[in-house]
Design an enzyme around this catalytic site. Structure first.
Site, PDB file in Angstrom:
ATOM      1  N   SER A  83       1.602 -10.646  -5.141  1.00  0.00           N
ATOM      2  CA  SER A  83       0.260 -10.529  -5.720  1.00  0.00           C
ATOM      3  C   SER A  83      -0.387 -11.887  -5.979  1.00  0.00           C
ATOM      4  O   SER A  83      -0.684 -12.605  -5.044  1.00  0.00           O
ATOM      5  CB  SER A  83       0.353  -9.682  -6.991  1.00  0.00           C
ATOM      6  OG  SER A  83      -0.910  -9.409  -7.502  1.00  0.00           O
ATOM      7  N   ASP A 107      -3.201 -10.682  -2.851  1.00  0.00           N
ATOM      8  CA  ASP A 107      -3.043  -9.460  -2.056  1.00  0.00           C
ATOM      9  C   ASP A 107      -4.248  -8.529  -2.134  1.00  0.00           C
ATOM     10  O   ASP A 107      -4.218  -7.429  -1.586  1.00  0.00           O
ATOM     11  CB  ASP A 107      -1.741  -8.723  -2.436  1.00  0.00           C
ATOM     12  CG  ASP A 107      -1.771  -8.140  -3.834  1.00  0.00           C
ATOM     13  OD1 ASP A 107      -2.471  -8.712  -4.692  1.00  0.00           O
ATOM     14  OD2 ASP A 107      -1.106  -7.123  -4.086  1.00  0.00           O
ATOM     15  N   ASP A 147      -7.416 -12.024  -5.632  1.00  0.00           N
ATOM     16  CA  ASP A 147      -6.080 -12.600  -5.768  1.00  0.00           C
ATOM     17  C   ASP A 147      -5.391 -12.538  -4.396  1.00  0.00           C
ATOM     18  O   ASP A 147      -6.009 -12.114  -3.401  1.00  0.00           O
ATOM     19  CB  ASP A 147      -5.283 -11.892  -6.883  1.00  0.00           C
ATOM     20  CG  ASP A 147      -4.780 -10.521  -6.482  1.00  0.00           C
ATOM     21  OD1 ASP A 147      -5.425  -9.876  -5.625  1.00  0.00           O
ATOM     22  OD2 ASP A 147      -3.740 -10.081  -7.005  1.00  0.00           O
TER      23      ASP A 147
HETATM   24 MG    MG Z   1      -2.632  -8.425  -6.815  1.00  0.00          MG
END
Ligand code: MG
Length: 445
Positions: free
Chosen positions: A95, A238, A236
């Protein structure tokens, strides 16, 4: 207590989430999901290919049919779970964490992320799975059209003609993450004029730290002002989290993005909304204007998606800038959340829209303490609030709600801290509120 699973899957550096754990965890996850059709997606981190190979081997070895989606954003992968009617999904991503991190996000066939509690059940299967016989091993299938399918589905839920007519000029800060696979093309096809920064995927994340906090997106803020763009958008690593910069260069923090999304959603369809106990009261204020309730959940995407799956709410979102429009999936989709706001910009500017969102000032602090101290503080604060007759929500820490302010005292799940977060209509009031509870917390240990 889960050994490997945290708030949202397994996460760590390669010393922790290495090929061995990835393989053994994938075997257990495959068994937990009933050995059916399991999708595998990954972000572009340098350790991603290595972990993908281990995860796929693990799934195959227990007789699952593994479908490899390749490098895609998390929202694309979670959309495909529903589209391909798979029994589960493993996303290899860390992430917003630093480049040396990686991990496994695990989602079940209903689109619900696996929480720490369900992760514990999976962990019991690690090392205890039955391998499939040699002639029951299924070949890996590649599915290469995921991004196109996700874009097409989002488009049908928007009014592309409005966007094509207005042609908003937007600056996209992709943060060298996987939104590079989808965002520039998607917004261009919708008719936006785009400028991109940090636009190539790079596992070193050279452009900026992956978490879209205000201090990390200063280049985007500058660019929006210099180019007189209609807005800036940053994701962010991902792509599930999204934040905005308005046309004046003001940062629009995550829970304000969610509050605006709630406003847009409830204009279309009324219903209750979900959020975590750490989210701004602005969300509740917006919902109550429409006569709708706000249902609070524990902090963490899995808890929100578990509640969403019960079908009682029309949307969910959290303070860090994650918004779930359930028409797409039960996951936070930063691409679709951004597109809905871009659509709204065709009516009026982002700063005009933000005038409809109540302003709160927030203050955060933390008190260092051990596990025993965490327990003592939470019990003490709960007792204090009860004695005073305050309105509380105590599903995750203690959130105390006053008329136009609130404070939450929560234990960190991974670090030796109690976190105190307060919000009020003025900065002074927010500071005083947090100070009061910091003093109370310190007196309890
Ligand atoms: Mg994320």
């Amino acid at each position: 207590m889960a050994k490997y699973f945290g708030t949202n899957g397994i996460r760590g550096t390669i010393g922790f989430v290495g090929p061995e754990l990835a393989l053994r965890a994938a075997q257990a996850i495959g068994a937990y999901f009933g050995k059916g059709k399991i999708l595998v997606a990954r972000d572009h981190r340098l350790t991603g290919e290595l972990l993908r190979n281990a995860v796929i081997s693990g799934l195959q070895s227990v007789g699952c049919e593994a479908i490899d989606l390749g490098i895609v954003s998390s929202p694309t992968a979670e959309f495909m779970l529903k589209k391909l009617k798979a029994d589960g999904l493993i996303i290899i991503t860390a992430s917003h964490n630093p480049p040396e991190y990686n991990g496994l996000k695990v989602i079940d066939g209903k689109g619900v992320s696996v929480s720490r509690e369900r992760g514990e059940e999976i962990e019991k299967l690690i090392g205890n799975v039955k391998l499939a016989s040699w002639d029951a091993i299924k070949p890996v299938k590649k599915h290469e059209n995921a991004v196109r399918e996700h874009m097409d589905a989002m488009r049908t839920l928007l009014h592309p003609e409005k966007i094509a007519k207005r042609k908003p000029f937007i600056v996209l800060d992709l943060g060298n993450g996987t939104t590079a696979t989808i965002a520039p093309q998607f917004f261009k096809e919708l008719g936006c004029k785009i400028l991109t920064i940090n636009s190539h995927m790079d596992g070193h994340f050279p452009g900026r730290p992956s978490e879209p906090r205000e201090e990390n997106i200063q280049e985007l803020i500058k660019m929006v002002k210099e180019t007189k763009a209609d807005c800036g958008i940053a994701w962010d690593g991902d792509g599930d989290r999204v934040v905005f910069v308005d046309e004046k260069g003001n940062f629009v923090v995550g829970d304000k993005v969610y509050a605006l999304s709630v406003l847009l959603k409830l204009k279309e369809k009324k219903g209750d909304v979900l959020t975590t106990v750490a989210t701004s009261k602005a969300v509740e204020d917006v919902a109550s204007k429409f006569g709708c309730k706000t249902i609070y959940t524990k902090v963490g995407a899995p808890y929100m998606s578990e509640e969403m799956a019960k079908g009682k709410a029309v949307m969910c979102g959290e303070e860090v800038g994650g918004v779930c429009w359930p028409e797409i999936s039960l996951a936070k989709d930063g691409i679709f959340a951004a597109a809905k706001i871009i659509e709204a910009l065709c009516e009026k500017s982002l700063s005009e829209w933000m005038k409809e969102i109540p302003t709160y000032y927030n203050v955060k602090t933390r008190v260092e303490c051990d596990e025993k101290g965490k327990k003592a503080i939470l019990e003490g604060v709960r007792k204090f609030a009860k004695q005073k007759g305050y309105k509380t929500i105590d599903i995750d820490g203690v959130r105390i709600t006053f008329d136009d302010s609130w404070v939450i005292v929560r234990a960190s799940g991974t670090e030796p801290y109690i976190r105190i977060f307060g919000e009020a209509k003025s900065k002074d009031k927010a500071e005083a509120l947090v100070k009061e509870y910091e003093k109370l917390a310190k007196s309890l240990i």
